[in-house]
Design a protein around this motif. Structure first.
Motif, PDB file in Angstrom:
ATOM      1  N   ARG A  40       0.425  -0.686  -5.464  1.00 21.11           N
ATOM      2  CA  ARG A  40       0.411  -0.928  -6.919  1.00 21.11           C
ATOM      3  C   ARG A  40      -0.907  -1.550  -7.347  1.00 21.11           C
ATOM      4  NH1 ARG A  40       3.223   2.473  -6.454  1.00 21.11           N
ATOM      5  NH2 ARG A  40       5.386   2.289  -5.942  1.00 21.11           N
ATOM      6  N   LEU A  41      -1.441  -2.446  -6.535  1.00 23.31           N
ATOM      7  CA  LEU A  41      -2.746  -3.042  -6.852  1.00 23.31           C
ATOM      8  C   LEU A  41      -3.847  -1.991  -6.837  1.00 23.31           C
ATOM      9  CD1 LEU A  41      -2.654  -6.437  -4.936  1.00 23.31           C
ATOM     10  CD2 LEU A  41      -3.004  -6.130  -7.378  1.00 23.31           C
ATOM     11  N   ILE A  42      -3.822  -1.123  -5.840  1.00 21.73           N
ATOM     12  CA  ILE A  42      -4.825  -0.053  -5.778  1.00 21.73           C
ATOM     13  C   ILE A  42      -4.745   0.798  -7.041  1.00 21.73           C
ATOM     14  CG2 ILE A  42      -5.544   2.037  -4.549  1.00 21.73           C
ATOM     15  CD1 ILE A  42      -4.432   0.653  -1.970  1.00 21.73           C
ATOM     16  N   GLU A  43      -3.543   1.148  -7.450  1.00 20.40           N
ATOM     17  CA  GLU A  43      -3.369   1.942  -8.680  1.00 20.40           C
ATOM     18  C   GLU A  43      -3.893   1.203  -9.901  1.00 20.40           C
ATOM     19  OE1 GLU A  43       0.486   4.741  -7.902  1.00 20.40           O
ATOM     20  OE2 GLU A  43       0.880   2.655  -8.430  1.00 20.40           O
ATOM     21  N   ALA A  44      -3.600  -0.086  -9.987  1.00 17.17           N
ATOM     22  CA  ALA A  44      -3.998  -0.870 -11.157  1.00 17.17           C
ATOM     23  C   ALA A  44      -5.509  -1.069 -11.238  1.00 17.17           C
ATOM     24  CB  ALA A  44      -3.291  -2.227 -11.137  1.00 17.17           C
ATOM     25  N   LEU A  45      -6.173  -1.119 -10.105  1.00 20.26           N
ATOM     26  CA  LEU A  45      -7.605  -1.420 -10.077  1.00 20.26           C
ATOM     27  C   LEU A  45      -8.492  -0.185 -10.053  1.00 20.26           C
ATOM     28  CD1 LEU A  45      -7.435  -4.350  -7.518  1.00 20.26           C
ATOM     29  CD2 LEU A  45      -7.862  -4.541  -9.987  1.00 20.26           C
ATOM     30  N   SER A  46      -7.898   0.998  -9.990  1.00 13.85           N
ATOM     31  CA  SER A  46      -8.658   2.241  -9.874  1.00 13.85           C
ATOM     32  C   SER A  46      -8.437   3.118 -11.098  1.00 13.85           C
ATOM     33  CB  SER A  46      -8.212   3.006  -8.621  1.00 13.85           C
ATOM     34  OG  SER A  46      -8.338   2.204  -7.482  1.00 13.85           O
ATOM     35  N   ASP A  47      -9.342   4.073 -11.286  1.00 13.95           N
ATOM     36  CA  ASP A  47      -9.187   5.029 -12.374  1.00 13.95           C
ATOM     37  C   ASP A  47      -8.395   6.255 -11.943  1.00 13.95           C
ATOM     38  OD1 ASP A  47     -10.662   3.585 -14.359  1.00 13.95           O
ATOM     39  OD2 ASP A  47     -12.469   4.076 -13.229  1.00 13.95           O
ATOM     40  N   ARG A  48      -8.408   6.539 -10.649  1.00 20.36           N
ATOM     41  CA  ARG A  48      -7.667   7.691 -10.113  1.00 20.36           C
ATOM     42  C   ARG A  48      -7.307   7.375  -8.672  1.00 20.36           C
ATOM     43  NH1 ARG A  48      -9.369  12.674  -7.472  1.00 20.36           N
ATOM     44  NH2 ARG A  48      -7.839  14.275  -7.867  1.00 20.36           N
ATOM     45  N   VAL A  49      -6.049   7.656  -8.286  1.00 22.76           N
ATOM     46  CA  VAL A  49      -5.581   7.366  -6.934  1.00 22.76           C
ATOM     47  C   VAL A  49      -4.782   8.540  -6.410  1.00 22.76           C
ATOM     48  CG1 VAL A  49      -4.211   5.807  -5.490  1.00 22.76           C
ATOM     49  CG2 VAL A  49      -5.364   4.919  -7.494  1.00 22.76           C
ATOM     50  N   ARG A  50      -4.966   8.828  -5.116  1.00 21.84           N
ATOM     51  CA  ARG A  50      -4.142   9.831  -4.437  1.00 21.84           C
ATOM     52  C   ARG A  50      -3.638   9.221  -3.133  1.00 21.84           C
ATOM     53  NH1 ARG A  50      -8.568  12.923  -5.221  1.00 21.84           N
ATOM     54  NH2 ARG A  50      -8.880  13.146  -2.993  1.00 21.84           N
ATOM     55  N   PHE A  51      -2.339   9.371  -2.894  1.00 20.33           N
ATOM     56  CA  PHE A  51      -1.721   8.984  -1.637  1.00 20.33           C
ATOM     57  C   PHE A  51      -1.290  10.287  -0.976  1.00 20.33           C
ATOM     58  CE2 PHE A  51      -0.857   5.443  -4.584  1.00 20.33           C
ATOM     59  CZ  PHE A  51      -1.451   4.402  -3.899  1.00 20.33           C
ATOM     60  N   ASP A  52      -1.955  10.666   0.106  1.00 19.84           N
ATOM     61  CA  ASP A  52      -1.696  11.937   0.778  1.00 19.84           C
ATOM     62  C   ASP A  52      -1.480  11.709   2.261  1.00 19.84           C
ATOM     63  OD1 ASP A  52      -2.143  13.674  -1.482  1.00 19.84           O
ATOM     64  OD2 ASP A  52      -4.292  13.326  -1.243  1.00 19.84           O
ATOM     65  N   ASN A  53      -1.081  12.795   2.929  1.00 13.91           N
ATOM     66  CA  ASN A  53      -1.016  12.821   4.389  1.00 13.91           C
ATOM     67  C   ASN A  53      -2.110  13.728   4.898  1.00 13.91           C
ATOM     68  OD1 ASN A  53       1.239  11.153   4.534  1.00 13.91           O
ATOM     69  ND2 ASN A  53       2.628  12.863   4.232  1.00 13.91           N
ATOM     70  N   GLN A  54      -2.687  13.365   6.029  1.00 12.25           N
ATOM     71  CA  GLN A  54      -3.671  14.238   6.645  1.00 12.25           C
ATOM     72  C   GLN A  54      -2.934  15.207   7.572  1.00 12.25           C
ATOM     73  OE1 GLN A  54      -6.539  12.357   9.153  1.00 12.25           O
ATOM     74  NE2 GLN A  54      -5.105  10.889   9.991  1.00 12.25           N
ATOM     75  N   PRO A  55      -3.527  16.347   7.860  1.00  9.60           N
ATOM     76  CA  PRO A  55      -2.874  17.291   8.766  1.00  9.60           C
ATOM     77  C   PRO A  55      -2.556  16.613  10.102  1.00  9.60           C
ATOM     78  CG  PRO A  55      -4.774  18.305   7.733  1.00  9.60           C
ATOM     79  CD  PRO A  55      -4.807  16.839   7.365  1.00  9.60           C
ATOM     80  N   GLY A  56      -1.395  16.889  10.622  1.00  8.76           N
ATOM     81  CA  GLY A  56      -0.960  16.248  11.859  1.00  8.76           C
ATOM     82  C   GLY A  56      -0.166  15.011  11.541  1.00  8.76           C
TER      83      GLY A  56
END
Length: 144
Positions: free
Chosen positions: A106-122
């Motif tokens: 939530r802090l990352i979202e609040a302090l950034s203009d754009r956020v992505r939470f993804d999984n890397q292959p594997g």
């Protein structure tokens, strides 16, 4: 002008302030506004802390990559943990409902203009966040 750097850090608590100090030094040298630099450093600390805590037993390290391209700073933190549950929608609890952990995203979202939470292959999580930069008057890398 653009710059980028990448670090591979041990999954140890002591790596978090190291990543933060390196980012702050780069932002200061480039001429980024101190408030923006501070917000980015807090977001980075949260992402790194999550990688240290949840980065997976099969890896002793995680990676941080940061870049400045024009007026945007992009930071990516990648670990080798279990990743985010596929199709999961992160709940948006009211502040009074927050548990002792879980505030970092939530802090990352609040302090950034754009956020992505993804999984890397594997396996592994990838947290990418962007921030539009403000520059000091004497900025060395200020976008033209």
């Amino acid at each position: 002008m653009s710059i980028w750097w990448s670090l591979q850090l041990r999954r140890e608590a002591s790596s978090v302030p190291l990543a933060r100090r390196l980012l702050l030094g780069a932002m200061d040298t480039a001429g980024v506004d101190a408030d923006i630099s501070h917000e980015l450093s807090v977001a980075l600390s949260e992402a790194c802390s999550n990688a240290v805590q949840h980065g997976g037993a099969r890896s002793e390290s995680y990676r941080v990559t940061a870049s400045i391209d024009g007026d945007v700073c992009r930071i990516e933190v990648t670990d080798c943990g279990p990743g985010f549950p596929l199709g999961a929608v992160l709940p948006r609890p009211e502040p009074r409902e927050l548990q002792p952990g879980g505030r970092g995203m939530r802090l990352i979202e609040a302090l950034s203009d754009r956020v992505r939470f993804d999984n890397q292959p594997g396996s592994g999580a990838v947290v990418t966040f962007d921030k539009i930069l403000k520059w000091r008057d004497n900025a060395r890398l200020k976008a033209s």
